[in-house]
Design an enzyme around this catalytic site. Structure first.
Site, PDB file in Angstrom:
ATOM      1  N   LYS A  14       0.821  -1.217   0.000  1.00 51.48           N
ATOM      2  CA  LYS A  14       0.000   0.000   0.000  1.00 51.48           C
ATOM      3  C   LYS A  14       0.853   1.265   0.000  1.00 51.48           C
ATOM      4  CE  LYS A  14      -2.097  -1.191   3.854  1.00 51.48           C
ATOM      5  NZ  LYS A  14      -1.663  -2.532   4.271  1.00 51.48           N
ATOM      6  N   ARG A  87      -9.159  -0.346   9.727  1.00 50.54           N
ATOM      7  CA  ARG A  87      -8.639  -1.706   9.767  1.00 50.54           C
ATOM      8  C   ARG A  87      -9.640  -2.686  10.358  1.00 50.54           C
ATOM      9  NH1 ARG A  87      -3.070  -0.116   9.398  1.00 50.54           N
ATOM     10  NH2 ARG A  87      -1.750  -1.906   8.993  1.00 50.54           N
TER      11      ARG A  87
END
Ligand code: ADP
Ligand code: ZN
Length: 210
Positions: A14, A87
């Protein structure tokens, strides 16, 4: 350019994708991992956060979402890429109270490839650029030295096998509920990254953000 929430297993890549988004499209990059790592060690609170990260555990939802919210308020009008938040489902719901108008890109990667990326990852201590010792296309020209600024390349406190396992397990416990949440909202795009170079992955990203 669309606002992005970028999601994926630990060390899926990422951060490297975000570097390119910043460089090419002037995205505002909000990485909760970077924000936490950049906290100084002056308070007990900050020291606790650094300990939590080194072990691979999650910082609590309230601290993390406040950090993101405060940071969002300081930004200009360029598009935003949120990296490392949310998350879990609770964080996703909190995010929806202060941020809208985004798509979610899930970077798929197998556990083996992610572990290899974590163990090979080194970052410039001066400018933050990410390298990988085990990848031909992401190796620095000179071992241990940043190509761009000459700074020393260092490993992260959580890029060891034990912390990686913890992080990966946390990811596995949350991925399904989080992706269901976003696919029901029709916000989800999936990109598999296992066999692809950073440039190939980026080309796929470009197709969905325009
Ligand atoms: P990676 O690049 O491997 O995905 P990050 O740099 O995004 O890792 O995050 C590193 C660490 O920072 C996490 O393991 C966790 O301890 C903490 N952290 C980052 N984002 C969050 C979040 N949304 N909620 C809780 N903790 C977080
Ligand atoms: Zn550098």
């Amino acid at each position: 350019m669309k606002n992005i929430v970028i999601y994926g297993a630990p060390a899926a890549g990422k951060g490297s994708i975000c570097e390119k988004l910043v460089e090419k499209y002037k995205y505002n990059h909000i990485s909760t991992g970077n924000l936490f790592r950049n906290l100084d060690d002056s308070t007990e609170f900050n020291r606790k956060i650094h300990e939590t990260i080194a072990k691979g555990n999650l910082v609590d939802d309230e601290t993390t979402s406040k950090l993101v919210q405060n940071h969002l308020e300081t930004l200009d009008n360029n598009p935003i890429v949120l990296d490392g938040f949310p998350r879990n489902l609770n964080q996703a719901k909190i995010l929806d109270t202060f941020f809208d108008n985004y798509i979610v890109i899930n970077i798929e990667v197998s556990e083996m490839v992610a572990l290899e990326r974590a163990l090979g990852r080194v970052t410039c201590s001066k400018c933050g650029k990410i390298y990988n010792k085990y990848s031909e296309s992401m190796k620095p020209l000179k071992e241990g030295i940043c190509d761009v600024c000459g700074g020393d390349l260092v490993g992260r406190s959580d890029d060891n096998e034990e912390s990686f396992k913890t992080r990966y397990n946390i990811y596995m416990n949350n991925v399904e509920s989080l992706l269901n949440y976003y696919s029901e909202k029709n916000l989800l795009f999936i990109i598999n990254s296992d066999q692809k170079s950073p440039n190939e992955i980026f080309e796929e990203i470009e197709k969905v953000i325009k």
